[in-house]
Design a protein around this motif. Structure first.
Motif, short mmCIF file in Angstrom:
data_model
loop_
_atom_site.label_atom_id
_atom_site.label_comp_id
_atom_site.label_asym_id
_atom_site.label_seq_id
_atom_site.Cartn_x
_atom_site.Cartn_y
_atom_site.Cartn_z
N ILE A 260 0.84 -1.20 0.00
CA ILE A 260 0.00 0.00 0.00
C ILE A 260 0.87 1.25 0.00
O ILE A 260 0.60 2.22 -0.71
CB ILE A 260 -0.95 0.01 1.22
CG1 ILE A 260 -1.97 -1.12 1.10
CG2 ILE A 260 -1.65 1.36 1.36
CD1 ILE A 260 -2.92 -1.20 2.28
N ALA A 261 1.92 1.25 0.80
CA ALA A 261 2.74 2.45 0.96
C ALA A 261 3.67 2.70 -0.22
O ALA A 261 4.00 3.86 -0.52
CB ALA A 261 3.57 2.34 2.24
N ALA A 262 4.13 1.65 -0.91
CA ALA A 262 5.16 1.81 -1.94
C ALA A 262 4.81 2.84 -3.02
O ALA A 262 5.67 3.66 -3.38
CB ALA A 262 5.49 0.45 -2.57
N PRO A 263 3.59 2.84 -3.58
CA PRO A 263 3.29 3.87 -4.59
C PRO A 263 3.41 5.29 -4.06
O PRO A 263 3.84 6.20 -4.78
CB PRO A 263 1.85 3.55 -5.01
CG PRO A 263 1.66 2.11 -4.66
CD PRO A 263 2.46 1.90 -3.42
N TYR A 264 3.04 5.50 -2.81
CA TYR A 264 3.17 6.84 -2.21
C TYR A 264 4.63 7.21 -2.01
O TYR A 264 5.02 8.37 -2.15
CB TYR A 264 2.43 6.89 -0.87
CG TYR A 264 0.93 6.73 -0.99
CD1 TYR A 264 0.14 7.73 -1.53
CD2 TYR A 264 0.30 5.57 -0.54
CE1 TYR A 264 -1.24 7.59 -1.64
CE2 TYR A 264 -1.07 5.41 -0.64
CZ TYR A 264 -1.83 6.42 -1.19
OH TYR A 264 -3.20 6.28 -1.29
N VAL A 265 5.45 6.22 -1.66
CA VAL A 265 6.89 6.46 -1.52
C VAL A 265 7.48 6.83 -2.88
O VAL A 265 8.30 7.75 -3.00
CB VAL A 265 7.60 5.23 -0.92
CG1 VAL A 265 9.12 5.42 -0.94
CG2 VAL A 265 7.12 4.96 0.50
N GLU A 266 7.04 6.13 -3.91
CA GLU A 266 7.53 6.41 -5.27
C GLU A 266 7.17 7.82 -5.70
O GLU A 266 7.94 8.50 -6.40
CB GLU A 266 6.96 5.39 -6.25
CG GLU A 266 7.55 5.46 -7.63
CD GLU A 266 7.11 4.31 -8.51
OE1 GLU A 266 7.85 3.94 -9.44
OE2 GLU A 266 6.01 3.76 -8.28
N GLN A 267 5.99 8.31 -5.28
CA GLN A 267 5.55 9.67 -5.62
C GLN A 267 6.23 10.72 -4.75
O GLN A 267 6.13 11.92 -5.03
CB GLN A 267 4.03 9.78 -5.43
CG GLN A 267 3.21 8.91 -6.35
CD GLN A 267 1.76 8.81 -5.90
OE1 GLN A 267 1.22 9.74 -5.29
NE2 GLN A 267 1.12 7.70 -6.18
N GLY A 268 6.92 10.29 -3.68
CA GLY A 268 7.60 11.23 -2.80
C GLY A 268 6.72 11.83 -1.73
O GLY A 268 7.15 12.77 -1.04
N VAL A 269 5.49 11.30 -1.54
CA VAL A 269 4.59 11.87 -0.54
C VAL A 269 4.63 11.09 0.78
O VAL A 269 4.04 11.52 1.77
CB VAL A 269 3.14 11.96 -1.06
CG1 VAL A 269 3.07 12.94 -2.22
CG2 VAL A 269 2.62 10.58 -1.48
N LEU A 270 5.30 9.94 0.80
CA LEU A 270 5.57 9.21 2.04
C LEU A 270 7.04 8.82 2.07
O LEU A 270 7.66 8.60 1.01
CB LEU A 270 4.70 7.95 2.17
CG LEU A 270 3.24 8.12 2.60
CD1 LEU A 270 2.58 6.77 2.75
CD2 LEU A 270 3.09 8.94 3.86
N VAL A 271 7.57 8.69 3.28
CA VAL A 271 8.97 8.31 3.48
C VAL A 271 9.01 7.15 4.47
O VAL A 271 8.34 7.21 5.51
CB VAL A 271 9.77 9.50 4.04
CG1 VAL A 271 11.21 9.08 4.34
CG2 VAL A 271 9.75 10.68 3.07
N PRO A 272 9.79 6.09 4.18
CA PRO A 272 9.94 5.02 5.18
C PRO A 272 10.73 5.51 6.39
O PRO A 272 11.71 6.26 6.24
CB PRO A 272 10.72 3.94 4.43
CG PRO A 272 10.63 4.30 2.98
CD PRO A 272 10.49 5.78 2.93
N VAL A 273 10.31 5.12 7.57
CA VAL A 273 11.07 5.42 8.79
C VAL A 273 11.26 4.13 9.57
O VAL A 273 10.51 3.17 9.39
CB VAL A 273 10.37 6.48 9.67
CG1 VAL A 273 10.27 7.80 8.94
CG2 VAL A 273 8.98 6.02 10.10
N LEU A 274 12.27 4.10 10.39
CA LEU A 274 12.57 2.94 11.24
C LEU A 274 12.74 1.65 10.42
O LEU A 274 12.38 0.56 10.88
CB LEU A 274 11.47 2.76 12.30
CG LEU A 274 11.26 3.94 13.26
CD1 LEU A 274 10.04 3.71 14.13
CD2 LEU A 274 12.50 4.17 14.13
#
Length: 327
Positions: free
Chosen positions: A250-264
């Motif tokens: 679920i998160a990967a597409p948002y990370v690819e768009q730059g609107v989410l960042v992985p933490v920890l």
């Protein structure tokens, strides 16, 4: 000998499904008809037999002693009919007819549904009945061909195949991290706004798993926002609502768009596994065989969403001085 009529068979099917699922509404959903149609079919069956099969309340159906006996007989009859149908289907070489698939909402929406048009291009004679939800269904009772589930489910009547890891990671928006700082250890989450997920099936909130010091530790965050839909968690995070845990697909597409960042990410745990399940009776079914081959393409190893996140984390580490990780 009097031949059994179609209406009587319909009544037996409606009765068996209602008894197995515990309500006319659930039986209707399984059969693709209205609850009133199920109720009327059962009532007509009771009138013909001169028996009361259910003790009815406003909330549930309970089998009478006569109903319990008939239910066992009805299930045997339906199993025989199922075996006849599967033998006929297995005799075909090409997939055709209807394939019934069930999956949890997020996996169905994000991974399975977008791939179905491509699957049908290969098998135009096959139609797909995709049923989404977290409710555990009895595949055999409800006539499901393939189920996609999270976790290793033990049922001797079913065959299973591991599709992919089910990984959970912590994510936040760049704007939130700029405003509040980036945690470098799970213990620091107490100083952050947290967004959590609540299971619809149990009402329990998700415990966040982290790998700390060689062991898995589960943390229950003091969440400022809780929701029972995975996509809503991601939407809140994208809007800068805090830090939350999400399945990586679920998160990967948002990370690819730059609107989410992985933490920890140093503490990520492989939570479980995504599994395909199908009844033993479907072993030779060409529809099921074709779909299982296709699922191997939808869930390659490694999965594209986990590969993307690994690449992003690697890029972030390379950009740090000496590629160092926080202690």
């Amino acid at each position: 000998m009097e031949q059994i009529g179609l209406d009587r068979l319909t009544g037996i099917i409606a009765f068996a499904r209602s008894a197995s699922l515990g309500s006319y509404t659930a039986a209707a959903r399984s059969l693709g008809i209205s609850p009133s149609a199920v109720s009327k079919s059962v009532q007509r069956l009771e009138e013909r037999l001169g028996l009361s099969l259910f003790t009815r309340t406003t909330r549930s159906l309970t089998l009478t002693p006569e109903g319990r006996d008939l239910h066992e007989r009805a299930l045997r009859l339906l199993r025989e009919a199922e075996e006849i149908e599967q033998a006929a289907v297995a005799a075909r070489s090409e997939p055709a007819g209807t394939l019934k698939v069930t999956a949890p909402f997020p996996i169905g929406v994000h991974l399975v549904a977008p791939a179905l048009p491509r699957f049908r291009e290969r098998h135009p004679g096959l139609s797909i009945d995709l049923r989404l939800g977290d409710r555990f269904v009895d595949l055999i009772e409800e006539g499901i061909d393939v189920a996609i589930r999270v976790g290793e489910l033990a049922d001797t009547r079913l065959i299973s195949r591991r599709l992919a890891p089910h990984r959970l990671g912590a994510f936040a928006s760049p704007s939130y991290l700029q405003r509040r700082g980036t945690p470098v250890h799970p213990d620091e989450l107490v100083r952050h706004d947290c967004v959590n997920f609540r299971f619809q099936s149990t009402g329990q909130a998700l415990r966040w798993p982290f790998q700390i010091g060689g062991r898995t530790v589960e943390i229950m965050p003091n969440a400022s926002i809780v929701t029972d839909f995975s996509d809503a968690v991601a939407a809140v995070l994208v809007a800068g609502g805090g830090i939350g845990v999400s399945p990586t697909y679920i998160a990967a597409p948002y990370v690819e768009q730059g609107v989410l960042v992985p933490v920890l990410q140093e503490y990520v745990v492989e939570r479980s596994v995504i599994t395909a399940l199908w009844p033993e009776s479907r072993r030779g079914n060409p529809n099921v065989k074709a779909f299982l081959v296709f699922l191997g393409e939808v869930f390659p190893s490694p999965t594209p969403w986990d590969r993307l996140l690994s690449a992003r984390v690697g890029d972030k580490q390379d950009a740090s001085p000496m590629g160092a990780r926080p202690a």
